[in-house]
Write a protein that holds these residues in place. Sequence first.
Motif, PDB file in Angstrom:
ATOM      1  N   LEU A 186      -9.874   0.196  -3.767  1.00 52.97           N
ATOM      2  CA  LEU A 186      -8.959   0.671  -3.303  1.00 52.97           C
ATOM      3  C   LEU A 186      -8.372   1.881  -3.803  1.00 52.97           C
ATOM      4  N   LYS A 187      -9.130   2.266  -4.739  1.00 50.06           N
ATOM      5  CA  LYS A 187      -8.980   3.749  -5.372  1.00 50.06           C
ATOM      6  C   LYS A 187      -9.523   4.710  -4.290  1.00 50.06           C
ATOM      7  N   LYS A 188     -10.681   4.305  -3.646  1.00 50.96           N
ATOM      8  CA  LYS A 188     -11.178   5.087  -2.598  1.00 50.96           C
ATOM      9  C   LYS A 188     -10.098   5.526  -1.637  1.00 50.96           C
ATOM     10  N   ILE A 189      -9.249   4.807  -1.174  1.00 48.29           N
ATOM     11  CA  ILE A 189      -8.114   5.129  -0.365  1.00 48.29           C
ATOM     12  C   ILE A 189      -6.789   5.464  -0.965  1.00 48.29           C
ATOM     13  N   GLY A 190      -6.778   5.853  -2.163  1.00 46.60           N
ATOM     14  CA  GLY A 190      -5.600   6.320  -2.678  1.00 46.60           C
ATOM     15  C   GLY A 190      -4.491   4.997  -3.179  1.00 46.60           C
ATOM     16  N   ILE A 191      -5.001   4.006  -3.420  1.00 40.93           N
ATOM     17  CA  ILE A 191      -4.425   3.031  -4.046  1.00 40.93           C
ATOM     18  C   ILE A 191      -4.656   2.520  -5.477  1.00 40.93           C
ATOM     19  N   ASN A 192      -3.853   3.119  -6.204  1.00 38.22           N
ATOM     20  CA  ASN A 192      -4.192   3.085  -7.775  1.00 38.22           C
ATOM     21  C   ASN A 192      -3.589   1.803  -8.388  1.00 38.22           C
ATOM     22  N   ASP A 193      -2.533   1.741  -7.983  1.00 37.44           N
ATOM     23  CA  ASP A 193      -1.519   0.775  -8.795  1.00 37.44           C
ATOM     24  C   ASP A 193      -0.898  -0.268  -7.835  1.00 37.44           C
ATOM     25  N   ILE A 194       0.029  -1.327  -8.238  1.00 36.65           N
ATOM     26  CA  ILE A 194       0.697  -1.992  -7.412  1.00 36.65           C
ATOM     27  C   ILE A 194       1.987  -1.385  -6.498  1.00 36.65           C
ATOM     28  N   THR A 195       2.587  -0.266  -7.127  1.00 40.48           N
ATOM     29  CA  THR A 195       3.631   0.312  -6.529  1.00 40.48           C
ATOM     30  C   THR A 195       3.346   1.220  -5.272  1.00 40.48           C
ATOM     31  N   ASP A 196       1.919   1.404  -5.287  1.00 40.87           N
ATOM     32  CA  ASP A 196       1.545   2.191  -3.993  1.00 40.87           C
ATOM     33  C   ASP A 196       1.749   1.299  -2.788  1.00 40.87           C
ATOM     34  N   LEU A 197       1.768   0.029  -3.056  1.00 42.21           N
ATOM     35  CA  LEU A 197       1.956  -0.956  -1.959  1.00 42.21           C
ATOM     36  C   LEU A 197       3.352  -0.761  -1.266  1.00 42.21           C
ATOM     37  N   LEU A 198       4.037  -0.057  -1.922  1.00 36.02           N
ATOM     38  CA  LEU A 198       5.637   0.157  -1.395  1.00 36.02           C
ATOM     39  C   LEU A 198       5.552   1.656  -0.393  1.00 36.02           C
ATOM     40  N   SER A 199       4.257   1.936  -0.399  1.00 31.84           N
ATOM     41  CA  SER A 199       4.358   3.181   0.619  1.00 31.84           C
ATOM     42  C   SER A 199       3.759   2.932   1.792  1.00 31.84           C
ATOM     43  N   ASN A 200       4.425   3.543   2.709  1.00 31.28           N
ATOM     44  CA  ASN A 200       4.028   3.258   4.416  1.00 31.28           C
ATOM     45  C   ASN A 200       2.598   3.998   4.489  1.00 31.28           C
ATOM     46  N   VAL A 201       2.509   5.191   3.804  1.00 32.10           N
ATOM     47  CA  VAL A 201       1.097   5.848   3.954  1.00 32.10           C
ATOM     48  C   VAL A 201       0.118   5.064   3.439  1.00 32.10           C
ATOM     49  N   LYS A 202       0.305   4.657   2.232  1.00 31.55           N
ATOM     50  CA  LYS A 202      -0.818   3.733   1.377  1.00 31.55           C
ATOM     51  C   LYS A 202      -1.107   2.481   2.507  1.00 31.55           C
ATOM     52  N   ILE A 203       0.000   1.828   2.664  1.00 32.86           N
ATOM     53  CA  ILE A 203      -0.372   0.638   3.509  1.00 32.86           C
ATOM     54  C   ILE A 203      -0.962   0.866   4.806  1.00 32.86           C
ATOM     55  N   LYS A 204      -0.711   2.069   5.534  1.00 33.29           N
ATOM     56  CA  LYS A 204      -1.528   2.310   6.626  1.00 33.29           C
ATOM     57  C   LYS A 204      -3.170   2.721   6.237  1.00 33.29           C
ATOM     58  N   ASN A 205      -3.460   3.429   5.130  1.00 35.19           N
ATOM     59  CA  ASN A 205      -4.720   3.496   4.416  1.00 35.19           C
ATOM     60  C   ASN A 205      -5.415   2.186   4.438  1.00 35.19           C
TER      61      ASN A 205
END
Length: 292
Positions: A186-205
């Motif tokens: 997950l860290k490879k695509i910029g998702i470091n913690d659970i709050t990143d799942l609220l981001s459209n950009v991170k979800i697209k990643n």
Amino acid sequence: MIDFIRTYHKNKSQFELKILNDESFAGLKKTINLRTKEESYPMTCSKDGFSIEIDEYRLYINCFIKAIINKTSISKLKSHSNLSFSKLKNVLEYLNENIVELRKLKLSGLHVGFTIPTELKGQEIIKMNILMHKFNYYNHNKTSNKSKEIKEFTYYNFKILFEADKKGNNQYFLKVLLKINKSVELKKIGINDITDLLSNVKIKNLFDLLIKKIDELAIIDEYLDFGGKDYEMLNEYLTSTYWKDLAKRKSRQTQLRHKRKFKQIIEKYNLNTQKTDLKRRLNKVFDEFISN
């Protein structure tokens, strides 16, 4: 899109007290030594689809997204229904308000995927068309399941899984799932913690990672005898031991030459229509997910 989330907190003390004093956490269990009467970890319980485990050091929360929605929402999700982004946000907000603040939690893994309608029976696509990942063969029905057809490609950090009902009505469905078991993926695509799942950009990643894994798969149409050397080579390439044996016997350059030839045959005889259709359908349901 996200079926399951596993998260943790390094300091569990305050949450343990909360759980012990709150009767809404059901099925509270702890191991007891029958001779000494001493209690020991882990402590487990559940609440509204969240499964909670506490060991000597950490708090772990397993979030079964559909179960949580069906327990906490008026509108229920059916077995073939896909999540919407707004419903995922609602689940995370519920976790934040009723169990533990999101900013205090770290991700250790999640499952991402969709159930898509198909023209052919999902079980037939699994058996006949989905064959290899990066020239590695599958673990077919590794777990015995009489009602479902399952095909898995298992690695240390992740697992690619396809699932379909063996029995069904006139509607055909295929479940495509990427199970990420380690946070390093997950860290490879910029998702470091659970709050990143609220981001459209991170979800697209995250969705792009799923599509990348699909691109790496050999998903091949059923084919008739088109004759010649290409037909013989394709049959050889699709035997379960071919690529392992080639890796043992031949140089890396020879292996690359055969991999290129394999891909050339697939393109030459247009044997990738199932894969193209699968990706098209996944993109369609992702667009529906992100816009709702």
